[in-house]
Scaffold this active site. Structure first.
Site, PDB file in Angstrom:
ATOM      1  N   LYS A 121       0.977  -1.125  -0.102  1.00 35.96           N
ATOM      2  CA  LYS A 121       0.444  -0.145   0.487  1.00 35.96           C
ATOM      3  C   LYS A 121       1.652   1.013  -0.317  1.00 35.96           C
ATOM      4  O   LYS A 121       0.204   2.634  -0.049  1.00 35.96           O
ATOM      5  CB  LYS A 121      -1.237   0.180   1.396  1.00 35.96           C
ATOM      6  CG  LYS A 121      -1.844  -1.192   1.284  1.00 35.96           C
ATOM      7  CD  LYS A 121      -2.481  -1.688   0.209  1.00 35.96           C
ATOM      8  CE  LYS A 121      -3.051  -3.545   0.177  1.00 35.96           C
ATOM      9  NZ  LYS A 121      -1.359  -4.436   0.255  1.00 35.96           N
ATOM     10  N   SER A 468      -4.656 -11.433  -1.141  1.00 32.80           N
ATOM     11  CA  SER A 468      -3.120 -11.091  -2.212  1.00 32.80           C
ATOM     12  C   SER A 468      -2.556 -11.503  -3.094  1.00 32.80           C
ATOM     13  O   SER A 468      -2.645 -12.435  -3.352  1.00 32.80           O
ATOM     14  CB  SER A 468      -2.496 -11.793  -0.916  1.00 32.80           C
ATOM     15  OG  SER A 468      -1.169 -11.420  -1.065  1.00 32.80           O
TER      16      SER A 468
END
EC number: 4.2.1.9
Length: 552
Positions: A121, A468
């Site tokens: 992120k 993921s």
């Protein structure tokens, strides 16, 4: 210069005295002040080396006549946060990072920025900030980890998560599990497959906001240090030539990034992040464009977790510029987009060739004529859902089965490890969306357990949460609207028949309109899981995954 507002004229004597308290000379103060935003820390393997990258960037800025000043920002390791409450705090940091950089840049009047992320992120958060403040900026990441070695085979973090499933299933003993643990992650760097971090670092090259090589030069190579010095020098050239992030990242470069995403088979998280980046660039992005681009963009790479090929192999095969050059043979990319080099993408990739066609397929012989990511729609996901088609087994591209419904990741994981999931089932994990989680957790532990138990060829998983980049299999995420917002996923019951048709971009539940209407009338969303702190505020402000899970 923007920094004149803190240093020029008699009225700024007090500010200059504070700059001198930093040890800066008049000569240093008179030069452009370059903010170096480093997310170095000691908890993320991909960030433990960023002090060395930061020092190299400083040298590059100094060589080109700037004054570098380093400021920090936070970062979460998704792998360590995986499978517990900590994963609620991953995606939400993207906005914190963007906001904190905005605060630092505006408060201190930096003339330009070099942004040093590496993992999940942190990369999009920094790119979003660059667009928001719109001063000359370059992204230079820390580089990918080398693959681990075990019994002559390359392994990665995916291997470890799937090994846990194999251990729980009784097909791997504890000694083998521990042996893998010792060698799966052998170096610093972002985890070694085409997971989210490497996806975004590669796409930064295609967006033009990072130098060629940013996505693939391994973290432990000295070439990475040289690239960092060049990044410091490049930002000074950008300042001189007044090239800013919004000159670089626009509708044309975003379309390039999405096309490269298709060719690379990137993480599904890239859709979420590119949508958020597009918002900061003032570009309207509809998810349906992804299927349109996918139909025109071949899948040229199958990297881990879709195969046992890793980022270091992509680097050796020519890297992102080689893929772009291959795509250019069919005029798939807009090569006139300007980049941080001051040159166009066409100029950047001139003369680059593919060095290994086993890693990067030729444009005339792709893995698939369609790209690696697909957007699904239907009565179960009217606003869309995302799947990494490139990592789905062919037999699971079309699947129909009964729903096994869970209201949290933990409930689903318990059922999987208790071996109560049957071949053919469709696991539904809901109330894990941006609002319902809150924080839109990744379901890697669940998908890895399914694969480790040998069920990935017969069991699908759908969720309003995320996956993921290390996930493989029929894993469909970002289902929108989410359960907490009254989406259809919140109305599902055990035994409902779920129909998945990735080839035709469909995600449906086989219920009559009357039954759906009845369930909607009786629907009551669950109480918020978190009622205080940052997550509570985040849940009140966050948008749907279909809009990039941005704050509004």
């Amino acid at each position: 210069m923007k920094s004149d507002s803190i240093k020029k004229g008699p009225g700024k004597a007090a500010q200059r005295s504070l700059l001198k308290a930093l040890g800066l000379t008049n000569e240093e103060i008179s030069r452009p002040i370059i903010g170096i935003v480093s997310s170095q820390n000691e908890i993320i393997p991909g960030h433990m080396n960023l002090d060395k990258i930061t020092e190299a960037v400083r040298k590059g800025v100094l060589m080109s006549g700037g004054t570098p000043l380093v400021v920090p920002t936070i970062g979460v390791c998704d792998g360590i946060a995986m499978g517990h409450e900590g994963m609620k705090y991953s995606l939400v940091t993207r906005e914190l990072i963007a906001d904190s950089i905005e605060c630092m840049v505006k408060a201190h009047a930096f003339d330009a920025l070099v942004l040093i992320p590496n993992c999940d992120k942190i990369v999009p958060g920094m790119v979003m900030a660059a667009l928001r403040v719109n001063v000359p900026a370059v992204v230079i990441s820390g580089g990918p980890m080398l693959a681990g070695k075990h019994k002559g085979k390359d392994i990665s973090l995916t291997t470890m998560f799937e090994a846990v499933g194999s251990y729980e299933n009784g097909t791997m003993d504890e000694k083998e599990l521990c042996d893998l643990e010792e060698c799966a992650c052998p170096t610093c760097g972002s985890c070694s497959g085409m997971f989210t971090a490497n996806s975004m670092n590669c796409l930064c090259e295609v967006l033009g906001i990072a130098l060629p090589g940013n996505g693939t030069i391994p973290a432990v190579f000295s070439e990475r240090i040289r690239l960092a010095k060049k990044a410091g020098m490049a930002v000074m050239d950008m300042l001189k030539n007044d090239i800013k992030p919004r000159d670089i990242i626009n509708e044309r470069s975003i379309m390039n990034a999405l096309k490269a995403d298709m060719a690379l088979g990137c993480s599904t998280n890239s859709v979420l992040h590119i949508t958020a980046i597009a918002n900061e660039a003032k570009v309207n992005m509809n998810l349906d464009i992804i299927n349109d681009l996918s139909s025109k963009t071949p899948d040229l790479c199958k990297l881990a977790p879709a195969s046992n090929i890793h980022i270091e192999n992509l680097y050796a095969a020519g890297g992102i510029t080689a893929i772009m050059n291959e795509l250019s043979k069919k005029d798939i990319l807009d090569l006139n987009c300007i980049t941080v080099t001051g040159k166009t993408q066409g100029e950047n990739i001139k003369g680059v060739t593919v060095k290994d066609y086993e890693v990067i397929r030729p444009i005339d012989n792709p893995y698939s004529e369609n790209g690696g990511i697909a957007i699904l729609r239907g009565n179960l996901a009217p606003d869309g859902a995302v799947v990494k088609r490139a990592a789905v087994l062919p037999k699971m591209l079309v699947h129909e089965g009964p729903a096994r419904v869970f209201n949290s990741e933990e409930e689903a994981n318990t059922a999987i490890f208790d071996k109560t999931i049957n071949p053919g089932d469709v696991i539904v994990i809901r109330y894990e969306g941006p609002k319902g989680g809150p924080g839109m957790r990744e379901m890697l532990q669940a998908t890895a357990a399914i694969a480790g138990m040998g069920l990935d060829d017969s069991v699908a998983l759908i969720t309003d949460g995320r996956f993921s980049g290390a996930t493989r299999g029929a894993s469909i995420g970002h289902v929108s609207p989410e359960a907490a917002s009254g989406g259809m996923i919140g109305l599902l019951e055990n035994g409902d028949i779920i129909s998945i048709d990735i080839n035709n971009a469909k995600l449906e539940v086989k219920l009559s309109d009357e039954e759906i209407k009845r369930r909607k009338l009786n629907f009551k969303p669950l109480e918020p899981k978190v009622k205080e702190g940052y997550l509570s505020r985040y849940a009140k402000l966050v948008s749907s995954a279909s809009e990039g899970a941005i704050l509004k």
